[in-house]
Design an enzyme around this catalytic site. Structure first.
Site, short mmCIF file in Angstrom:
data_model
loop_
_atom_site.label_atom_id
_atom_site.label_comp_id
_atom_site.label_asym_id
_atom_site.label_seq_id
_atom_site.Cartn_x
_atom_site.Cartn_y
_atom_site.Cartn_z
N ASP A 168 -8.37 3.03 2.02
CA ASP A 168 -7.37 3.31 3.05
C ASP A 168 -8.07 3.81 4.32
OD1 ASP A 168 -5.25 4.08 4.64
OD2 ASP A 168 -4.18 5.09 3.01
N ASN A 207 2.36 1.50 4.30
CA ASN A 207 2.62 0.24 4.98
C ASN A 207 2.30 0.30 6.48
OD1 ASN A 207 5.45 -1.94 5.62
ND2 ASN A 207 3.41 -2.55 5.04
N CYS A 241 -1.43 0.41 7.39
CA CYS A 241 -2.83 -0.02 7.57
C CYS A 241 -3.16 -1.22 6.68
CB CYS A 241 -3.81 1.12 7.27
SG CYS A 241 -3.87 2.41 8.52
N ARG A 242 -3.31 -0.96 5.39
CA ARG A 242 -3.83 -1.99 4.49
C ARG A 242 -2.87 -3.15 4.25
NH1 ARG A 242 -5.32 1.67 -0.49
NH2 ARG A 242 -3.41 2.67 0.23
N SER A 243 -1.64 -2.86 3.88
CA SER A 243 -0.74 -3.97 3.54
C SER A 243 -0.33 -4.79 4.76
CB SER A 243 0.47 -3.49 2.72
OG SER A 243 1.19 -2.49 3.37
N CYS A 269 0.87 -1.18 0.00
CA CYS A 269 0.00 0.00 0.00
C CYS A 269 0.90 1.22 0.00
CB CYS A 269 -0.99 -0.02 1.17
SG CYS A 269 -0.27 0.13 2.82
#
Length: 149
Positions: free
Chosen positions: A124, A12, A14-16, A9
């Protein structure tokens, strides 16, 4: 055959890292040996743990993000991993621009593994504040990705 996956993301945090932790838990439950990691295309948060609110939300579902630390994608990642999975089209384009000509990694969007969701990206939660919604989608995409391995 896919043996190693990098989730990417922007920062690095939250999402990934969520995709990494969720996919790791689901792969372990299926007894699938995979090397998993996460990274960002940006360097703002290198060395930092995942965002606190994301950690809290993930922990409520049994996913431990605490040991993870943000890092930036490197040229070596395109040789190390079989598959690099972006959380959105902007990060996919950034990865395509960063990929060396010799890259062996296949690039994909996470949501492409679960077209039934109708989502074209993982939102996000750092901006949307919908941490649960992001995790819902990450769980669906992780299951779909593992189904296709």
């Amino acid at each position: 055959m896919t043996r190693s996956i990098l989730f990417v993301c922007l920062g690095n945090i939250c999402r990934s890292p969520s995709a990494e932790a969720v996919t790791r838990a689901k792969a372990l439950a299926r007894d699938l040996p995979l090397e998993l990691d996460s990274a960002g295309t940006g360097a703002w948060h290198v060395g930092e743990p995942p965002y606190g609110a994301m950690q809290v939300c993930a922990a409520k579902r049994g996913y431990d993000l605490a040991p993870l630390r943000a890092r930036q994608v490197t040229a070596q990642d395109f040789e190390r991993f079989d598959l690099i999975v972006a959380m959105d089209a902007d990060n996919l384009r950034n990865l395509q621009d960063l990929a060396p000509n010799s890259a062996r990694a296949k690039l994909a969007l996470f949501t492409d593994f679960a077209p039934q969701t109708g989502a074209d990206h993982v939102p996000d939660p750092y901006y949307t504040r919908d941490f649960d919604g992001t995790l819902d989608l990450v769980e669906i995409c992780a299951d779909a990705l593992l189904d296709q391995l």
